[in-house]
Design an enzyme around this catalytic site. Structure first.
Site, short mmCIF file in Angstrom:
data_model
loop_
_atom_site.label_atom_id
_atom_site.label_comp_id
_atom_site.label_asym_id
_atom_site.label_seq_id
_atom_site.Cartn_x
_atom_site.Cartn_y
_atom_site.Cartn_z
N TRP A 173 -3.03 -2.54 -1.61
CA TRP A 173 -2.76 -3.96 -1.88
C TRP A 173 -3.52 -4.69 -0.78
O TRP A 173 -3.14 -4.63 0.38
CB TRP A 173 -1.26 -4.24 -1.79
CG TRP A 173 -0.89 -5.63 -2.19
CD1 TRP A 173 -0.63 -6.09 -3.45
CD2 TRP A 173 -0.71 -6.76 -1.31
NE1 TRP A 173 -0.31 -7.43 -3.41
CE2 TRP A 173 -0.35 -7.86 -2.12
CE3 TRP A 173 -0.82 -6.95 0.06
CZ2 TRP A 173 -0.10 -9.13 -1.59
CZ3 TRP A 173 -0.58 -8.20 0.59
CH2 TRP A 173 -0.22 -9.28 -0.24
N ASN A 216 -1.05 2.04 5.85
CA ASN A 216 -0.26 0.97 5.23
C ASN A 216 0.21 0.07 6.36
O ASN A 216 0.81 0.56 7.32
CB ASN A 216 0.93 1.59 4.49
CG ASN A 216 1.99 0.55 4.12
OD1 ASN A 216 1.67 -0.60 3.89
ND2 ASN A 216 3.23 0.97 4.06
N GLY A 217 -0.06 -1.23 6.27
CA GLY A 217 0.37 -2.15 7.34
C GLY A 217 -0.78 -3.05 7.75
O GLY A 217 -1.78 -3.16 7.02
N LYS A 238 5.53 -4.17 -4.89
CA LYS A 238 6.99 -4.07 -4.86
C LYS A 238 7.56 -4.18 -3.45
O LYS A 238 8.56 -4.84 -3.23
CB LYS A 238 7.38 -2.72 -5.47
CG LYS A 238 8.87 -2.47 -5.55
CD LYS A 238 9.42 -3.03 -6.81
CE LYS A 238 10.91 -2.87 -6.94
NZ LYS A 238 11.50 -3.98 -7.69
N LYS A 289 11.53 -14.79 -12.23
CA LYS A 289 11.22 -13.69 -13.16
C LYS A 289 10.11 -14.10 -14.10
O LYS A 289 9.16 -13.37 -14.32
CB LYS A 289 12.45 -13.36 -14.02
CG LYS A 289 13.47 -12.35 -13.68
CD LYS A 289 13.21 -11.08 -13.04
CE LYS A 289 12.59 -11.14 -11.71
NZ LYS A 289 13.40 -10.78 -10.57
N CYS A 294 0.86 -1.17 0.00
CA CYS A 294 0.00 0.00 0.00
C CYS A 294 0.90 1.23 0.00
O CYS A 294 1.97 1.23 0.60
CB CYS A 294 -0.94 0.10 1.19
SG CYS A 294 -2.08 -1.25 1.36
N GLU A 301 6.61 -14.55 -12.29
CA GLU A 301 5.94 -13.37 -11.74
C GLU A 301 5.40 -12.43 -12.81
O GLU A 301 4.39 -11.77 -12.58
CB GLU A 301 6.80 -12.63 -10.71
CG GLU A 301 7.94 -11.81 -11.22
CD GLU A 301 8.73 -11.13 -10.09
OE1 GLU A 301 8.14 -10.59 -9.16
OE2 GLU A 301 9.99 -11.13 -10.19
N ARG A 307 3.48 -0.11 -5.13
CA ARG A 307 3.31 -0.72 -3.80
C ARG A 307 1.99 -1.47 -3.67
O ARG A 307 1.77 -2.17 -2.68
CB ARG A 307 3.39 0.36 -2.72
CG ARG A 307 4.69 1.12 -2.70
CD ARG A 307 4.64 2.18 -1.64
NE ARG A 307 4.61 1.62 -0.32
CZ ARG A 307 5.67 1.34 0.42
NH1 ARG A 307 6.86 1.60 -0.04
NH2 ARG A 307 5.54 0.83 1.62
N HIS A 320 16.59 -36.60 -9.48
CA HIS A 320 15.92 -36.96 -8.23
C HIS A 320 14.44 -36.59 -8.26
O HIS A 320 13.80 -36.55 -7.21
CB HIS A 320 16.61 -36.28 -7.04
CG HIS A 320 18.03 -36.70 -6.89
ND1 HIS A 320 18.39 -37.98 -6.51
CD2 HIS A 320 19.19 -36.04 -7.12
CE1 HIS A 320 19.71 -38.07 -6.49
NE2 HIS A 320 20.22 -36.91 -6.86
N GLU A 364 16.43 -17.53 -10.05
CA GLU A 364 16.03 -16.17 -10.38
C GLU A 364 15.28 -16.14 -11.73
O GLU A 364 14.30 -15.42 -11.90
CB GLU A 364 17.26 -15.26 -10.39
CG GLU A 364 17.03 -13.82 -10.81
CD GLU A 364 16.06 -13.03 -9.92
OE1 GLU A 364 15.60 -13.56 -8.91
OE2 GLU A 364 15.73 -11.91 -10.31
O1 M6R Z 1 12.80 -5.20 -1.29
P1 M6R Z 1 13.34 -6.58 -1.12
O2 M6R Z 1 14.56 -6.85 -1.88
O3 M6R Z 1 13.49 -6.96 0.34
O4 M6R Z 1 12.18 -7.51 -1.69
C1 M6R Z 1 12.26 -8.89 -1.63
C2 M6R Z 1 11.30 -9.53 -2.60
O5 M6R Z 1 9.98 -9.17 -2.29
C3 M6R Z 1 11.59 -9.16 -4.05
O6 M6R Z 1 12.90 -9.45 -4.39
C4 M6R Z 1 10.64 -9.92 -5.00
O7 M6R Z 1 10.90 -11.27 -4.96
C5 M6R Z 1 10.77 -9.36 -6.42
N1 M6R Z 1 9.50 -8.89 -6.87
C6 M6R Z 1 11.20 -10.36 -7.42
O8 M6R Z 1 11.32 -9.81 -8.69
#
Ligand code: M6R
Length: 614
Positions: A74, A100-101, A609, A491, A2, A494, A27, A510, A487
């Site tokens: 959010w 926010n929270g 984010k 990517k 948020c 998501e 956010r 395995h 990674e």
């Molecule tokens: O702000 P941070 O690096 O602590 O965030 C961690 C994850 O939420 C962040 O890396 C998330 O996995 C990304 N959206 C991936 O692309």
């Protein structure tokens, strides 16, 4: 999660709030709203959907307000809907609030307030908080800000809030606990936001409100800051913002993600600036200088992080162990904090976080600090909660990352952590000095190599066309390429919503190999390191089962060229630096696949984010 904004004393509050909310949309983006003060009345407009929809709905609202608050949501408590959107008002409509929270004890508070005859209109925990404030104000002869303070003392959870009191519309009351809040200060006005991006257009002077503190902001008056528990006053500490507006724009790119991928030659160079010098054999990380001997002699380094930052931590594990001879454990912050881990004062805990606000990572650090460990941060956002909580740290200086999918933050994290490993290697004398110098010099070449990779992106469109309709993709790699495989899978899933899994290549037999058929392609990260032959045996096993393979390598020999269905080459470099190059094609691939599928690349569904909830 948020985004919240507020302003007081500005010439056009509606514009400030809408601009601010679009900056903060990363956010959360399931609903949005604003409350504007008009001739002493507080008028709320809110709706399900993005900030653009809110902007349409307030098109005809006069631009005369000088004070207001806004929110982009959010959802946590209650589905995305008009009713659950913020701002929320108390039952008598005196107070309006954006939050926010998470208010953890919202159910008990709601029950108590319902017993007092209060009816709620939304399912949110935030409405409970504003009704609690209103109920306290109604029952005791205290000021609005004191009612806010007393209410917050009853609340368990995390919050950043901005409150408008219709009986005192010439001030904003703001408070934070475990959620970020920045106050922008200009001559006659104040700006409030979850981060500095909505503020930088108006002022470069900011106050990072400290945890468990609140502030009362009235135009043309000094800010009044005090602690939430005892109302102890705190003098304001004004800092200068190092951020420019340009870095928050798309600069002609179709998406922030593509812009951020292409910024990597610069962002990697920026993360090394002033820290590494080829000529003077220098590796200087000012932020941790005071603690580097303790780090170098640590019994172990525990890395805590989430998501992409956790993958950067896995790369660092190899670098720290291989180069500096320090034993490393890499932990999901969300698991570590609840596992009653054994932490001693001989441990060093390193938190990696782009935003510096990830709730689980912060909580893991709090646990580590309370056990006496030295806590170090590797953060991108300057002045963020993690950066401020740690004993020391190194900023990654990647610049603002707006796209939800992390790209340049990852490469900056890996760069800084590799430099850190090299510095500790110098102190520990674990590897020969000339090897340290050789890797350091090659690290300085990485921005140029990334630029080379980014110059030739034509093949990605074609590969993306071949892969966009698959249901599942496997990513595999060994050694330092294993985190790159993880990674790559993250990517892709998501932003394109294609199911993808990253595996250590040695694990294929395995279990995962059962998934291989003509419909499930495998992306193999196989640079020319000591693992290459073994990884290529996996390639044979996949081909023998009619699987299609895309290979990312820096050593394409004839046999590889013959066997791979698709081949992407990156420049050769030292083994320990290969993730910085092999990760670029997997970022581009995810981007182009998602683009061809027509996905909302910068704001993928269900995500945000900055993950400030547990
Ligand atoms: O702000 P941070 O690096 O602590 O965030 C961690 C994850 O939420 C962040 O890396 C998330 O996995 C990304 N959206 C991936 O692309």
């Amino acid at each position: 999660m948020c985004g919240i904004v507020g302003c007081i004393g500005v010439s056009n509050a509606k514009e400030v709030l809408l601009n601010g909310l679009s900056r903060l949309e990363y956010r959360g983006y399931d609903s949005a709203g604003v409350a504007l003060v008009n001739n002493g009345d507080v008028i709320i407009n809110k709706c399900q959907g993005k900030v653009g929809q809110l902007a349409d709905s307030v098109k005809n609202v006069a631009n005369t307000s000088t004070t207001g608050i806004g929110h982009t949501r959010w959802a946590t408590h209650g589905v995305p809907s008009d009713v659950n959107a913020h701002p929320h008002q108390g039952h008598n409509k005196r107070f309006s609030l954006v939050h926010n929270g998470i208010i953890e004890n919202h159910a008990a508070l709601r029950e108590r307030l319902e017993d007092q005859g209060i009816n709620f209109t939304s399912q949110t925990d935030s409405e409970v908080l504003v009704c609690l404030i209103e109920s306290i104000a109604a029952m005791s002869a205290v000021s609005g800000e004191e009612a806010v303070r007393l209410a917050l003392n009853e609340v368990v959870g995390a919050y950043a809030i901005v409150v408008l009191d219709s009986e005192d519309p010439d001030q904003l009351v703001v408070a934070r606990k475990s959620s970020p809040l920045v106050i922008g200060v200009s001559k006659d006005a104040y700006y409030v936001a979850s981060d500095a991006t909505p503020i930088v257009a108006y002022t470069k002077e900011v106050i990072y409100l400290e945890d468990n503190h609140m502030a009362v902001l009235a135009a043309s008056k000094p800010p009044v800051i005090f602690s939430i528990d005892k109302a102890t006053p705190k003098p304001p500490y004004i800092e200068n913002l190092e951020m420019d507006l340009q870095s928050l724009e798309k600069a002609g790119y179709e998406h922030f993600m593509l812009k951020e991928i292409h910024e990597q030659p610069t962002s990697i160079a920026d993360s090394l600036r002033g820290r590494l010098s080829g000529e003077r054999a220098l590796i200087k990380l000012g932020g941790i200088e005071q603690y580097e001997n303790r780090m170098a002699s640590a019994r172990r380094i525990i890395i805590v992080a989430c998501g992409t930052s956790w993958h950067a931590g896995l790369v660092a594990e190899y670098a720290f162990e291989q180069l500096a001879g320090i034993s490393v454990e890499v932990e999901y912050a969300s698991e570590f904090r609840y596992r009653q881990p054994i932490i001693t004062s001989d441990d060093v805990v390193v938190a990696i976080s782009q935003s510096g606000e990830t709730a689980d990572t912060l909580a893991a650090l709090e646990l580590a600090k309370s056990a006496g460990a030295l806590v170090i941060g590797v953060c991108n956002v300057v002045g963020s909660s993690i950066a401020r909580f740690t004993d020391a740290g190194v900023y990654t200086h990647a610049g603002p990352e707006i796209s939800v999918a992390s790209t340049k933050a990852f490469t900056a994290q890996v760069t800084v952590l590799t430099a850190m490993a090299l510095r500790l290697a110098q102190i520990n004398d674990h590897i020969k000095k000339d090897v340290v110098s050789q890797i350091r010099d090659q690290l300085l070449e990485i921005p140029g190599f990334v630029e080379q990779i980014l110059k030739n992106t034509t093949q990605y469109e074609a590969i993306a066309k071949d892969l966009r309709d698959v249901r599942d993709v496997l990513y595999i790699g060994r050694g330092l390429s294993f985190p790159v495989a993880l990674e790559g899978a993250l990517k892709l899933k998501e932003i394109s919503y294609i199911h993808a899994e990253g595996y250590a290549a040695g694990e294929m037999k395995h279990g995962p190999i059962a998934l291989i058929d003509t419909d499930t392609p495998t992306i193999i990260i196989a640079p020319g390191d000591r693992h290459k032959d073994k990884t290529l045996s996996n390639l044979q096993e996949i081909k023998a089962r009619q699987g299609r393979v895309l290979v990312v390598t820096n050593q394409a020999d004839t046999s590889l060229k013959q066997q791979a269905d698709w081949l992407i080459e990156v420049p050769p470099t030292h083994e320990v630096l290969t993730p910085l190059l092999t990760c670029i094609p997997i970022q581009l691939l995810a981007y182009y696949i998602a683009r061809q599928k027509g996905c909302e690349i910068d704001q993928p569904r269900n995500l945000a984010k900055s993950v400030t909830v547990e």
